[in-house]
Write a protein that holds these residues in place. Structure first.
Motif, PDB file in Angstrom:
ATOM      1  N   TYR A 132      41.481  38.358  35.191  1.00  0.00           N
ATOM      2  CA  TYR A 132      42.684  39.084  34.793  1.00  0.00           C
ATOM      3  C   TYR A 132      43.459  39.530  36.025  1.00  0.00           C
ATOM      4  CZ  TYR A 132      40.186  39.333  30.355  1.00  0.00           C
ATOM      5  OH  TYR A 132      39.509  39.013  29.216  1.00  0.00           O
ATOM      6  N   ASP A 133      44.786  39.624  35.871  1.00  0.00           N
ATOM      7  CA  ASP A 133      45.598  40.130  36.979  1.00  0.00           C
ATOM      8  C   ASP A 133      45.606  41.654  36.952  1.00  0.00           C
ATOM      9  OD1 ASP A 133      47.414  40.879  34.992  1.00  0.00           O
ATOM     10  OD2 ASP A 133      48.892  39.361  35.535  1.00  0.00           O
ATOM     11  N   GLU A 134      46.405  42.250  37.842  1.00  0.00           N
ATOM     12  CA  GLU A 134      46.450  43.715  37.932  1.00  0.00           C
ATOM     13  C   GLU A 134      47.034  44.371  36.688  1.00  0.00           C
ATOM     14  OE1 GLU A 134      50.041  41.895  39.793  1.00  0.00           O
ATOM     15  OE2 GLU A 134      47.934  41.635  40.157  1.00  0.00           O
ATOM     16  N   ASN A 135      47.731  43.607  35.838  1.00  0.00           N
ATOM     17  CA  ASN A 135      48.280  44.124  34.586  1.00  0.00           C
ATOM     18  C   ASN A 135      47.360  43.847  33.407  1.00  0.00           C
ATOM     19  OD1 ASN A 135      50.634  44.981  35.923  1.00  0.00           O
ATOM     20  ND2 ASN A 135      51.482  42.923  35.784  1.00  0.00           N
ATOM     21  N   ASP A 136      46.140  43.427  33.679  1.00  0.00           N
ATOM     22  CA  ASP A 136      45.127  43.111  32.684  1.00  0.00           C
ATOM     23  C   ASP A 136      45.528  41.936  31.791  1.00  0.00           C
ATOM     24  OD1 ASP A 136      42.491  43.742  32.118  1.00  0.00           O
ATOM     25  OD2 ASP A 136      43.027  44.840  30.298  1.00  0.00           O
ATOM     26  N   LYS A 137      46.323  41.026  32.357  1.00  0.00           N
ATOM     27  CA  LYS A 137      46.716  39.809  31.651  1.00  0.00           C
ATOM     28  C   LYS A 137      45.784  38.705  32.117  1.00  0.00           C
ATOM     29  CE  LYS A 137      50.421  36.501  31.113  1.00  0.00           C
ATOM     30  NZ  LYS A 137      51.511  35.866  31.832  1.00  0.00           N
ATOM     31  N   GLN A 165      44.832  39.127  45.472  1.00  0.00           N
ATOM     32  CA  GLN A 165      43.513  39.724  45.596  1.00  0.00           C
ATOM     33  C   GLN A 165      43.223  40.780  44.538  1.00  0.00           C
ATOM     34  OE1 GLN A 165      43.534  41.544  49.428  1.00  0.00           O
ATOM     35  NE2 GLN A 165      44.594  43.345  48.733  1.00  0.00           N
ATOM     36  N   THR A 166      44.199  41.118  43.727  1.00  0.00           N
ATOM     37  CA  THR A 166      43.995  42.182  42.761  1.00  0.00           C
ATOM     38  C   THR A 166      43.607  41.608  41.415  1.00  0.00           C
ATOM     39  OG1 THR A 166      46.326  42.180  42.205  1.00  0.00           O
ATOM     40  CG2 THR A 166      45.620  43.722  43.918  1.00  0.00           C
ATOM     41  N   GLY A 167      43.033  42.447  40.593  1.00  0.00           N
ATOM     42  CA  GLY A 167      42.663  42.033  39.259  1.00  0.00           C
ATOM     43  C   GLY A 167      41.203  42.348  38.961  1.00  0.00           C
ATOM     44  N   THR A 168      40.798  41.946  37.777  1.00  0.00           N
ATOM     45  CA  THR A 168      39.425  42.194  37.326  1.00  0.00           C
ATOM     46  C   THR A 168      38.879  40.926  36.703  1.00  0.00           C
ATOM     47  OG1 THR A 168      40.222  42.943  35.171  1.00  0.00           O
ATOM     48  CG2 THR A 168      39.881  44.647  36.847  1.00  0.00           C
ATOM     49  N   TYR A 169      37.650  41.013  36.284  1.00  0.00           N
ATOM     50  CA  TYR A 169      37.026  39.892  35.596  1.00  0.00           C
ATOM     51  C   TYR A 169      36.014  40.434  34.601  1.00  0.00           C
ATOM     52  CZ  TYR A 169      33.228  40.765  38.872  1.00  0.00           C
ATOM     53  OH  TYR A 169      32.226  41.364  39.591  1.00  0.00           O
ATOM     54  N   ARG A 170      35.741  39.625  33.612  1.00  0.00           N
ATOM     55  CA  ARG A 170      34.713  39.921  32.622  1.00  0.00           C
ATOM     56  C   ARG A 170      33.906  38.649  32.439  1.00  0.00           C
ATOM     57  NH1 ARG A 170      39.475  42.290  30.611  1.00  0.00           N
ATOM     58  NH2 ARG A 170      39.391  44.543  30.671  1.00  0.00           N
ATOM     59  N   TYR A 171      32.652  38.796  32.062  1.00  0.00           N
ATOM     60  CA  TYR A 171      31.811  37.611  31.941  1.00  0.00           C
ATOM     61  C   TYR A 171      30.764  37.821  30.865  1.00  0.00           C
ATOM     62  CZ  TYR A 171      28.334  40.271  34.572  1.00  0.00           C
ATOM     63  OH  TYR A 171      27.446  41.237  34.974  1.00  0.00           O
ATOM     64  N   PHE A 172      30.233  36.723  30.376  1.00  0.00           N
ATOM     65  CA  PHE A 172      29.045  36.797  29.532  1.00  0.00           C
ATOM     66  C   PHE A 172      28.197  35.559  29.725  1.00  0.00           C
ATOM     67  CE2 PHE A 172      32.019  34.700  26.676  1.00  0.00           C
ATOM     68  CZ  PHE A 172      31.245  33.770  26.014  1.00  0.00           C
TER      69      PHE A 172
END
Length: 178
Positions: A132-137, A165-172
């Motif tokens: 995801y980007d910094e806007n959670d998209k 370089q910004t953003g988040t990630y989720r995984y399973f």
């Protein structure tokens, strides 16, 4: 600065031997005295070793530093995950971390590492990661199939270049059913 053995002895150092032998052959073929051949060849070996070792050491240090950072990140993720679970399953002991590293040109390399913190069970399966980007998209999702992690193993499963370089990630993780 941490020194690693790979900085000083690597496959690239074979070039030192080859160049040294070429220098020795050239000196012998040139008809120089033994003393001159020995001194000059020894000097050539030292010079070649330094010339080869400097770039190898820089590259090795960067790789090892990145790997160390990612292993520490996996450990932090695992410890945070274990706080959230009072009775974790073996699958809960498999974690993922994504690191972002900027190179000298200002580009960003994303490294995806997975770690199995189980002491007894091997993980075989797949992991899906959502970026995801910094806007959670959501900007990207990736499924890595045929992941195999032995008990206690930590390793890189992917590396790619990104724009920021910004953003988040989720995984399973999903185990293979045999």
């Amino acid at each position: 600065m941490t020194l690693y053995p790979e900085m000083f002895i690597s496959i690239w150092h074979v070039a030192v031997l080859i160049l040294g032998v070429i220098a020795w052959i050239a000196m012998v073929a040139g008809g120089y005295e033994r003393k001159t051949v020995f001194k000059s060849t020894a000097g050539a070996f030292i010079a070649f070793y330094v010339i080869v070792t400097i770039p190898v050491a820089v590259a090795t240090y960067d790789l090892k530093y990145t790997e160390q950072q990612m292993f520490e990140s996996l450990q932090e993720h695992y410890e945070r995950k274990m706080v959230d679970y009072s009775d974790p399953s073996e699958l809960d002991k498999v974690v993922l971390s994504v690191g972002v590293f900027e190179n000298r040109d200002g580009d960003y390399q994303m490294k995806v590492y997975a770690g199995n913190f189980s002491e007894t069970l091997e993980f075989k399966g797949e992991v899906t990661v959502y970026f995801y980007d910094e806007n959670d998209k959501k900007i990207k999702d990736e499924t890595y199939e045929h992941i195999s992690l032995k008990p206690g193993e930590k390793k890189e499963i992917d590396s790619f270049w990104g724009e920021n370089q910004t953003g988040t990630y989720r995984y399973f993780f999903e185990e293979d059913v045999e």
